[in-house]
Design a protein around this motif. Structure first.
Motif, PDB file in Angstrom:
ATOM      1  N   ALA A   3       0.781  -1.143  -0.132  1.00  0.00           N
ATOM      2  CA  ALA A   3      -0.298  -0.434  -0.315  1.00  0.00           C
ATOM      3  C   ALA A   3       0.859   1.705   0.079  1.00  0.00           C
ATOM      4  O   ALA A   3       0.426   2.237  -0.600  1.00  0.00           O
ATOM      5  CB  ALA A   3      -0.388   0.315   1.261  1.00  0.00           C
ATOM      6  N   LEU A   4       1.593   1.154   0.456  1.00  0.00           N
ATOM      7  CA  LEU A   4       2.262   2.291   0.709  1.00  0.00           C
ATOM      8  C   LEU A   4       3.448   2.637  -0.296  1.00  0.00           C
ATOM      9  O   LEU A   4       3.678   4.071  -1.237  1.00  0.00           O
ATOM     10  CB  LEU A   4       4.005   2.508   1.855  1.00  0.00           C
ATOM     11  CG  LEU A   4       3.028   1.956   3.447  1.00  0.00           C
ATOM     12  CD1 LEU A   4       4.546   2.069   4.452  1.00  0.00           C
ATOM     13  CD2 LEU A   4       2.487   3.468   3.706  1.00  0.00           C
ATOM     14  N   ASN A   5       3.910   1.103  -1.159  1.00  0.00           N
ATOM     15  CA  ASN A   5       4.506   1.143  -2.437  1.00  0.00           C
ATOM     16  C   ASN A   5       3.353   2.076  -3.307  1.00  0.00           C
ATOM     17  O   ASN A   5       4.214   3.234  -4.612  1.00  0.00           O
ATOM     18  CB  ASN A   5       4.846   0.167  -3.454  1.00  0.00           C
ATOM     19  CG  ASN A   5       5.416   0.263  -4.490  1.00  0.00           C
ATOM     20  OD1 ASN A   5       5.709   0.359  -4.760  1.00  0.00           O
ATOM     21  ND2 ASN A   5       4.024  -1.304  -5.144  1.00  0.00           N
ATOM     22  N   TRP A   6       2.379   2.704  -3.482  1.00  0.00           N
ATOM     23  CA  TRP A   6       1.224   2.452  -4.463  1.00  0.00           C
ATOM     24  C   TRP A   6       1.273   4.291  -4.297  1.00  0.00           C
ATOM     25  O   TRP A   6       0.553   4.755  -5.129  1.00  0.00           O
ATOM     26  CB  TRP A   6       0.076   2.016  -4.289  1.00  0.00           C
ATOM     27  CG  TRP A   6       0.216   0.630  -5.389  1.00  0.00           C
ATOM     28  CD1 TRP A   6       0.434  -0.893  -5.089  1.00  0.00           C
ATOM     29  CD2 TRP A   6      -0.059   0.119  -6.589  1.00  0.00           C
ATOM     30  NE1 TRP A   6       1.174  -1.835  -6.104  1.00  0.00           N
ATOM     31  CE2 TRP A   6       0.944  -0.789  -7.490  1.00  0.00           C
ATOM     32  CE3 TRP A   6      -0.046   0.976  -7.524  1.00  0.00           C
ATOM     33  CZ2 TRP A   6       0.638  -1.599  -8.454  1.00  0.00           C
ATOM     34  CZ3 TRP A   6       0.249   1.369  -9.130  1.00  0.00           C
ATOM     35  CH2 TRP A   6      -0.306  -0.195  -9.789  1.00  0.00           C
ATOM     36  N   LEU A   7       1.714   4.675  -2.771  1.00  0.00           N
ATOM     37  CA  LEU A   7       0.956   5.824  -2.693  1.00  0.00           C
ATOM     38  C   LEU A   7       1.752   6.394  -3.044  1.00  0.00           C
ATOM     39  O   LEU A   7       2.207   7.762  -2.654  1.00  0.00           O
ATOM     40  CB  LEU A   7       1.329   6.284  -0.811  1.00  0.00           C
ATOM     41  CG  LEU A   7      -0.465   5.329   0.024  1.00  0.00           C
ATOM     42  CD1 LEU A   7      -0.119   5.536   0.836  1.00  0.00           C
ATOM     43  CD2 LEU A   7      -1.147   6.096  -0.664  1.00  0.00           C
ATOM     44  N   GLY A   8       3.566   6.251  -3.089  1.00  0.00           N
ATOM     45  CA  GLY A   8       4.783   6.503  -3.589  1.00  0.00           C
ATOM     46  C   GLY A   8       5.455   6.110  -3.943  1.00  0.00           C
ATOM     47  O   GLY A   8       6.395   5.694  -3.393  1.00  0.00           O
ATOM     48  N   PRO A   9       5.836   5.241  -5.833  1.00  0.00           N
ATOM     49  CA  PRO A   9       6.404   4.644  -6.165  1.00  0.00           C
ATOM     50  C   PRO A   9       8.132   4.809  -6.033  1.00  0.00           C
ATOM     51  O   PRO A   9       8.783   4.237  -5.642  1.00  0.00           O
ATOM     52  CB  PRO A   9       5.829   4.290  -7.346  1.00  0.00           C
ATOM     53  CG  PRO A   9       4.375   4.394  -7.398  1.00  0.00           C
ATOM     54  CD  PRO A   9       4.392   6.206  -6.401  1.00  0.00           C
ATOM     55  N   ASP A  10       8.184   6.152  -6.092  1.00  0.00           N
ATOM     56  CA  ASP A  10       9.451   6.565  -6.399  1.00  0.00           C
ATOM     57  C   ASP A  10       9.921   6.842  -5.194  1.00  0.00           C
ATOM     58  O   ASP A  10      10.821   6.194  -4.791  1.00  0.00           O
ATOM     59  CB  ASP A  10       9.021   7.834  -7.644  1.00  0.00           C
ATOM     60  CG  ASP A  10       9.529   8.076  -8.774  1.00  0.00           C
ATOM     61  OD1 ASP A  10       9.280   7.028  -8.396  1.00  0.00           O
ATOM     62  OD2 ASP A  10       8.676   8.711  -8.641  1.00  0.00           O
TER      63      ASP A  10
END
Length: 351
Positions: free
Chosen positions: A164-171
């Motif tokens: 979920a955290l990855n999809w909030l800010g992939p970069d």
């Protein structure tokens, strides 16, 4: 009375000074090891803070290729001759390693093949990060099935949270991987010391408390510095790799220095720490010290061939750095994702 005390001790009752669980006096070798660890940490922080761009270039040129060679040899040392009960674990590990590496290497070609919007490209990056997390979670589940009495189910909600955290800010998530990866080498060394030199393991863990203190001091001192000059292609690549574009509000001097500091520790562990510590690894040039090569049912020629090809690759890497450092750096950090991924299954095998 003295004879009674001696008799009790001989019957298996240790004296208070050597009871299990009581603190033991540090030996000279343990003290020397602790001093070396502290000196290496402080020296790496000093050089990384002093001339981050120049030291980054020199460090990458000298140690990037050799550390991958030593890391490959260490993994071969831990590879069983027959997978046995770990068959599904290793098949999943190697399949995921191949797929994730190939897809990661293809990302630059995919990016140049079409005109991507920022949102579309973020979806691609987030998808690759998600595949990485799912692969690691699957490896954790397979490993937990091999350890009786262990309960690693808590890792499943952790994996979903990270997704979920990855999809909030992939970069930002990808940048976090860049900074976390060097620390994995410290974990490898901890597990190795715990198995081979327990006394050093306790001293090593005490020394690790210095790491967050050094990082806090570096961040505090360098956060107020002016950004590094990135007026040429090589300097620009170094600052971008450390996250200058993702975190423009943060001093690039601090970002490059912190990342370089962690990378220097990473190289030191693989080239010196795990190579010089432990039985057999001191004769790293001898193929027969690798278990799957010396075993009667092993593969000595394949192991020798793999290590020789890797050694040639190190020479090619040095040649590339001397001819075109900027381009070789891009190629290296793209292909080097393989060794980043390979650390996951082998670390899980040590837990």
């Amino acid at each position: 009375m003295q004879n009674v005390i001696v008799g009790v001790a001989l019957r298996g009752h240790p004296s208070p000074g050597i009871r299990k669980g009581w603190p033991q006096r540090a030996t000279p070798t343990t003290i020397s090891f602790s001093v070396i660890v502290v000196v290496c940490v402080v020296a790496a922080a000093a050089f990384a803070s002093w001339l981050p761009l120049q030291v980054s270039i020199i460090t990458l040129f000298l140690f990037a290729g050799p550390h991958n060679w030593f890391e490959l040899r260490y993994f071969l040392m831990r590879l069983p001759v027959r997978f046995g009960r770990s068959r599904n674990f290793f098949l999943t590990a190697f399949a995921g390693l191949a797929v994730l590496t190939l897809t990661y290497v293809s990302l630059p070609f995919i990016y140049n093949a079409a005109l991507w919007s920022e949102e579309s490209w973020s979806v691609i990056i987030a998808s690759w990060n998600t595949a990485l997390l799912v692969w690691i979670a699957l490896l954790v589940w397979l490993r937990s099935r091999q350890k009786r009495g262990s309960n690693w189910m808590w890792t499943i909600p952790v994996a979903f949270t990270l997704c979920a955290l990855n999809w909030l800010g992939p970069d930002v998530f990808s940048l976090a991987i860049v900074y976390v990866h060097p620390l994995i080498a410290l974990w490898f060394l901890d597990r190795h010391l715990r198995r081979t030199r327990p006394a050093w393991s306790r001293a090593y863990r005490r020394c690790l408390w210095l790491l967050p203190l050094v990082l806090v001091v570096m961040i505090w001192q360098l956060s107020r510095t002016s950004p590094l000059a990135d007026n040429n292609g090589l300097f620009w690549r170094i600052t971008q790799h450390s996250g200058a574009e993702v975190l423009p509000q943060v001093s690039s001097h601090m970002l490059v220095s912190v990342h370089l500091f962690l990378e220097m520790l990473h190289y030191g562990v693989w080239i010196l720490g795990l190579t010089l510590i432990g039985s057999g690894t001191r004769r790293f040039w001898e193929v027969r010290t690798v278990p799957i090569a010396q075993h009667p049912r092993g593969f000595p020629r394949i192991v020798a061939g793999v290590l020789m090809i890797a050694l040639v690759a190190v020479g090619i890497l040095w040649f590339g750095f001397s001819i075109d450092c900027a381009t070789t750096r891009d190629v290296y950090f793209t292909v080097a994702i393989a060794h980043v991924l390979a650390e996951a299954p082998f670390l899980l095998r040590m837990l």
